[in-house]
Every structure is written in C-alpha cells, then in structure tokens.
Scaffold this motif. Structure first.
Motif, PDB file in Angstrom:
ATOM      1  N   LYS A  17      48.601  25.636  40.698  1.00 40.27           N
ATOM      2  CA  LYS A  17      47.892  26.304  39.611  1.00 40.27           C
ATOM      3  C   LYS A  17      47.458  27.691  40.064  1.00 40.27           C
ATOM      4  N   LEU A  18      47.375  28.600  39.091  1.00 41.85           N
ATOM      5  CA  LEU A  18      46.952  29.964  39.379  1.00 41.85           C
ATOM      6  C   LEU A  18      45.443  30.020  39.579  1.00 41.85           C
ATOM      7  N   ASP A  19      45.007  31.005  40.344  1.00 42.92           N
ATOM      8  CA  ASP A  19      43.587  31.255  40.502  1.00 42.92           C
ATOM      9  C   ASP A  19      42.969  31.518  39.119  1.00 42.92           C
ATOM     10  N   PRO A  20      41.732  31.072  38.878  1.00 49.45           N
ATOM     11  CA  PRO A  20      41.103  31.236  37.558  1.00 49.45           C
ATOM     12  C   PRO A  20      41.025  32.679  37.054  1.00 49.45           C
ATOM     13  N   ARG A  21      41.123  33.653  37.939  1.00 53.64           N
ATOM     14  CA  ARG A  21      41.045  35.043  37.466  1.00 53.64           C
ATOM     15  C   ARG A  21      42.327  35.495  36.766  1.00 53.64           C
ATOM     16  N   PHE A  22      43.381  34.696  36.852  1.00 53.63           N
ATOM     17  CA  PHE A  22      44.642  35.023  36.192  1.00 53.63           C
ATOM     18  C   PHE A  22      44.832  34.209  34.916  1.00 53.63           C
ATOM     19  N   VAL A 112      51.798  33.900  44.546  1.00 57.11           N
ATOM     20  CA  VAL A 112      51.741  33.838  43.086  1.00 57.11           C
ATOM     21  C   VAL A 112      50.368  33.345  42.632  1.00 57.11           C
ATOM     22  N   ALA A 113      49.891  32.278  43.262  1.00 60.43           N
ATOM     23  CA  ALA A 113      48.638  31.652  42.836  1.00 60.43           C
ATOM     24  C   ALA A 113      47.412  32.500  43.137  1.00 60.43           C
ATOM     25  N   CYS A 114      47.395  33.135  44.297  1.00 59.42           N
ATOM     26  CA  CYS A 114      46.166  33.806  44.752  1.00 59.42           C
ATOM     27  C   CYS A 114      46.204  35.328  44.721  1.00 59.42           C
ATOM     28  N   ALA A 115      47.392  35.910  44.812  1.00 59.30           N
ATOM     29  CA  ALA A 115      47.481  37.372  44.875  1.00 59.30           C
ATOM     30  C   ALA A 115      48.064  37.993  43.607  1.00 59.30           C
ATOM     31  N   GLY A 116      48.477  37.156  42.647  1.00 59.56           N
ATOM     32  CA  GLY A 116      49.055  37.700  41.426  1.00 59.56           C
ATOM     33  C   GLY A 116      50.452  38.256  41.617  1.00 59.56           C
ATOM     34  N   PHE A 117      51.169  37.710  42.588  1.00 62.08           N
ATOM     35  CA  PHE A 117      52.546  38.139  42.846  1.00 62.08           C
ATOM     36  C   PHE A 117      53.462  37.672  41.723  1.00 62.08           C
ATOM     37  N   VAL A 118      54.373  38.551  41.284  1.00 62.97           N
ATOM     38  CA  VAL A 118      55.337  38.216  40.234  1.00 62.97           C
ATOM     39  C   VAL A 118      56.748  38.392  40.790  1.00 62.97           C
ATOM     40  N   PRO A 119      57.326  37.344  41.395  1.00 60.24           N
ATOM     41  CA  PRO A 119      58.686  37.460  41.940  1.00 60.24           C
ATOM     42  C   PRO A 119      59.725  37.444  40.829  1.00 60.24           C
ATOM     43  N   PHE A 120      60.740  38.296  40.953  1.00 56.78           N
ATOM     44  CA  PHE A 120      61.773  38.359  39.912  1.00 56.78           C
ATOM     45  C   PHE A 120      63.182  38.466  40.469  1.00 56.78           C
ATOM     46  N   THR A 121      63.305  38.591  41.786  1.00 56.22           N
ATOM     47  CA  THR A 121      64.648  38.749  42.347  1.00 56.22           C
ATOM     48  C   THR A 121      64.701  38.254  43.787  1.00 56.22           C
ATOM     49  N   MET A 122      65.912  37.966  44.245  1.00 62.84           N
ATOM     50  CA  MET A 122      66.156  37.707  45.665  1.00 62.84           C
ATOM     51  C   MET A 122      67.575  38.132  46.001  1.00 62.84           C
ATOM     52  N   MET A 123      67.883  38.146  47.272  1.00 61.15           N
ATOM     53  CA  MET A 123      69.211  38.564  47.719  1.00 61.15           C
ATOM     54  C   MET A 123      70.216  37.434  47.549  1.00 61.15           C
TER      55      MET A 123
END
Length: 311
Positions: A17-22, A112-123
């Motif tokens: 789950k995401l941190d409550p601030r998100f 993703v959960a704590c830093a608000g990272f939004v991954p969209f790609t990889m090699m």
C-alpha cells in the motif's frame, strides 16, 4: 545447478500500500500527480540517479550521452547523482532532491510506496526480452556444491531492500531448503552486488546471492574471471531496474522525461557498451507498469512480510 519454481513460502503476510500522503484514484498502484500546480515540481536542474550496484564514477560515464539527451528533450540542466546506497537513493527522492531515477528490482516497491516513485520503463533487448535471475554462487574448492552445503557457513547478501541480493534468496532458502539466516548459516551484508561477487571470487565469502546481470557485466569487463565463481542455484526471471520519475514532477515535464527515454538512440553510446553484455542484451527502453511487471516482486515481499510503513 538447480532451477527455481515459483516461490511459495508461508511467512507473515504484508499487503502493498502507498504511504497515506499519496493518492491513487485510478488504481494503477502508483501515486497520482498533485492536482494543485503549486505542489508540482518544475526544477531548473533535473537530478538523476542510477541504482547503486557498482562504482558510481563508472556509471556517470555510462549514462553521459543519455543525460545529454534528457537535457535536450526536457530543456533542463541534468545532473548525475552518485548515490552510495539504496537507502540514500530512497531518502533523496522522498525529500524532493531526486527527480528521475533507476531503482533496482527489490527497491521499486518501497520507492513507489514511500518516495512517490513512478516507474514506467526498463531495459530490454531489441526484440523485447528482459530480465535477470538471482544466482547463489560460490568458488571452486569452497566445499559447497549444493545449497544445503551452506549450512554452518557464511553467506553474503547485499542489502535488505534488494530482491536478488536478499529477499528472493531468503524466501527460497526458507521455503525450499528450511534454512534461515542466523540459525542455519551466518549472514553478511556486503552493501552491493559487485562487493558480493568480488568477495566470492577472492574467497572472502564462501557463498553469495547476486543478480546474474551484474555478474555477467563484471565478467565482460574483466573485473573477475568466469572460472573464479560457480553457480549452485538459479531462480526464475525477474524484471530489471525500473526507471521513472517522482510523482509530483510537473505533468508536462514528466511527459518529456518519458519521451527522452523512448526516443534515445543507443547506438555507439556508453549505455550500449555497458549493457549489451547482459543476457538477454539490454539495447532499448520498453514501457512497463508497476502494477503488472512488479507483481512477482510484490509476491516475494508479501511472502516475507515486508512492511511498507514509511519512516
């Protein structure tokens, strides 16, 4: 050498789950961009960091052409941030000091959960193949020829946020071999995959759990010789480093960041030289989603009772 099946240990359960601030109104499992423009980031300089698997100075050169391209597409200055640890990388993004990054496989869920990272790609390879395996390695003459032989000895992990360097091997050792760190063998934390690999090659560690993609690149660069290590376990395939941006980046700027990744020409660049030795070779960026691509990693976290409570 053993091949892994799907991990199914019976540890405590922990729901992602995401941190409550998100907020996540569309159910894609990543933080939504703030609707208030005043809360959106539009920095003059974009800070980029690559996951700290090896010498940061090496990777500043590897990423140089891409960062020039990122600057051209976004119209921003771009600075490479040489992070020394997963924790430092996570904290930098959470504090707003890191805007674009590649987080390693195991760190993606917590980022993703704590830093608000939004991954969209990889090699991936030119035909779209991707992934790496976790391998448990030893050195010839160590007295270890199978996983059970690790009992009573020392085994190196990288860090507790690493998928292949800690979480996946811990889960499989528990579920498939009934072995636990501190009880059946002595754990050591090297900090990085290259430290573990060099440690085994130099006979400092009898065994280690590592990402084979890192090991293959080190062999290709001549850092270690193939005959210095041997594999006694190889896992299922996992997704590689996920690249993305912080959730509160101005949406128009975030779109430009995505454009930069997908329009980058790898031919003749440091990225191509460094990552073509992977198996499969990594030769382009492909679209991914955290919800789908990282499902297997979240299953391992769930099996290990990983907590997403952000400190």
């Amino acid at each position: 050498m053993l091949a892994a099946t799907m991990l199914a240990p019976s540890f405590a359960r922990a729901e992602f789950k995401l941190d409550p601030r998100f907020t996540d109104t569309n159910g894609d499992m990543v933080a939504d961009a703030p609707s208030d423009p005043a809360k959106q980031l539009d920095p003059d300089t974009l800070i980029f960091a690559y996951t700290p698997v090896e010498d940061p100075a090496v990777y500043a050169k590897v990423w140089a052409e891409f960062l020039d391209h990122l600057a051209k597409v976004t119209g921003k200055k771009v600075q490479f941030f040489p992070v020394q640890s997963n924790a430092a990388q996570l904290e930098a993004m959470r504090a707003g000091r890191l805007h674009v990054a590649g987080f390693n496989t195991g760190s993606n869920p917590i980022a993703v959960a704590c830093a608000g990272f939004v991954p969209f790609t990889m090699m991936a390879s030119k035909d779209g193949a991707y992934g790496y395996e976790m391998e448990i390695i030893t050195y010839p003459g160590s007295g270890i020829t199978k996983v059970e032989d690790i009992k009573g000895k020392k085994m190196a992990f990288t860090s507790e946020t690493s998928n292949s360097g800690y979480k996946a091997p811990s889960a499989l050792l528990k579920s498939q071999f009934g072995m636990e760190a501190g009880k059946d063998f002595e754990p050591a934390f090297s900090g990085k995959h290259d430290n573990s690999i060099i440690g085994v090659a130099n006979k400092d560690y009898p065994a280690a759990a590592v990402a084979n993609s890192v090991m293959k690149r080190m062999i290709a660069r001549g850092v270690i010789k193939p005959e210095q290590v041997m594999t006694i376990y190889k896992s299922q395939t996992f997704p590689t480093t996920g690249y993305g941006y912080v959730y509160n980046l101005k949406p128009e700027l975030a779109a430009k960041v995505k454009e930069a990744f997908f329009s980058f020409n790898w031919e003749g660049t440091g990225l191509q030289k460094e990552f073509k030795s992977a198996e499969p070779p990594q030769e382009k960026f492909i679209p991914i989603t955290f919800k789908d691509t990282w499902a297997v990693v979240r299953q391992i976290d769930d099996a290990m009772g990983v907590s997403y409570t952000c400190k």
